[in-house]
Design a protein around this motif. Structure first.
Motif, PDB file in Angstrom:
ATOM      1  N   HIS A 172      81.662 -16.076  15.286  1.00  0.00           N
ATOM      2  CA  HIS A 172      80.796 -16.268  16.443  1.00  0.00           C
ATOM      3  C   HIS A 172      81.257 -15.249  17.489  1.00  0.00           C
TER       4      HIS A 172
ATOM      5  N   HIS B 217      75.084 -13.826  22.281  1.00  0.00           N
ATOM      6  CA  HIS B 217      75.786 -14.530  21.223  1.00  0.00           C
ATOM      7  C   HIS B 217      75.211 -14.068  19.897  1.00  0.00           C
TER       8      HIS B 217
ATOM      9  N   LEU C 151      76.118 -14.580  15.333  1.00  0.00           N
ATOM     10  CA  LEU C 151      76.980 -14.859  14.196  1.00  0.00           C
ATOM     11  C   LEU C 151      76.911 -13.679  13.258  1.00  0.00           C
TER      12      LEU C 151
END
Length: 281
Positions: free
Chosen positions: A15, A62, A64
């Motif tokens: 993350h 953000h 992943l």
């Protein structure tokens, strides 16, 4: 003094997040968002990294990622330096665009992945930018609903289920906006890196990281390895294989540290609380 390189393990999911310097906006208009996504795609292709989901907010991002043999740092350096150069030139800015290098938290795939995707996608609603997630264009929420994307790697998420249809049904239930309180994330916290935990144990016991990583039989070094293993395994759910690779100790050696009768439960709980407070700050 140059920073130490981050630990790299091929196939690891992280993350990743960063924000603007002084919490300033890093996206001013639609073109900025589009250019950032273009650079994100270019660096993904160049570094053979899988993007699993993303959300771009006005002053932070953000996503992943699942890394390949190429370290995460190389991918992030290319992305942030290219975008910062573009942004400063276009908006007549100087100095650092981003607050720091970036933060990257290891994700234990089976335990946290879907909940973390949900948390990342719901950021615009938490911030009050939109009432409905479908109205916010700068997330991969739409890619998942359409089961089609040139940027994110849906196969990694689909692999957690038997079929894409089952993945889609589960995801739709997961982001059921009607029943979502939009409070804290449903998982505990993004996992800190093993280096982060090593430094925490080192500071707490006043023993150097080098001693903990060595095969020294000095009492403090052995206590440090034991506490580090118990903290990483019991509180943050790292696997025995991951600890074995990081410490360069056999699996049976890791098991001895974890299965010892003299577990420092109070210490592991105390250190876990310290780490979690730091992640929340």
């Amino acid at each position: 003094m140059p920073r130490k390189p981050r630990n790299h393990m091929e196939g690891t999911i992280y993350h990743v997040l960063n924000r603007g310097n002084n919490k300033d906006n890093i996206f001013i208009d639609k073109k900025d968002y589009h250019v950032f996504l273009k650079f994100l795609w270019e660096q993904k292709e160049k570094n053979n990294i899988s993007i699993l989901c993303y959300t771009l907010m006005p002053n932070h991002f953000h996503f992943l990622v699942k890394v390949s043999a190429i370290p995460l740092g190389k991918f992030m350096h290319g992305l942030q330096s290219n975008y910062a150069h573009y942004f400063n030139m276009r908006h007549n800015k100087v100095g650092s665009l981003f607050q720091d290098r970036y933060k990257a938290f290891h994700v234990e795939e089976n335990q946290y992945l879907l909940q973390l995707i949900r948390y990342i996608h719901l950021n615009p609603m938490r911030a009050g930018l939109v009432e409905f997630l479908r109205d916010y264009p700068w997330t991969s929420h739409h890619d998942i609903l359409q089961l089609k994307s040139n940027l994110i790697d849906l196969s990694v998420v689909v692999d957690l289920f038997e079929t894409p249809e089952r993945m889609l049904r589960t995801y739709q239930q997961l982001v059921d906006i009607k029943n979502d309180t939009l409070s804290s994330p449903p998982y505990t916290l993004p996992l800190p890196t093993l280096e982060h935990l090593l430094r925490t144990v080192s500071d707490h016991l006043n023993v150097s990281p080098k001693s903990i990583l060595s095969d020294s039989r000095i009492k403090n070094a052995v206590s440090g390895r034991q506490l580090f293993c118990q903290l990483a395994y019991e509180e943050f759910h790292y696997t025995r294989n991951e600890l074995s690779g990081f410490l360069d100790i056999s699996l049976s050696g890791i098991s001895r540290y974890l299965d010892t009768k003299n577990k420092s439960n109070d210490k592991t709980k105390e250190l876990a609380s310290i780490v979690k407070r730091m992640l929340n700050s």
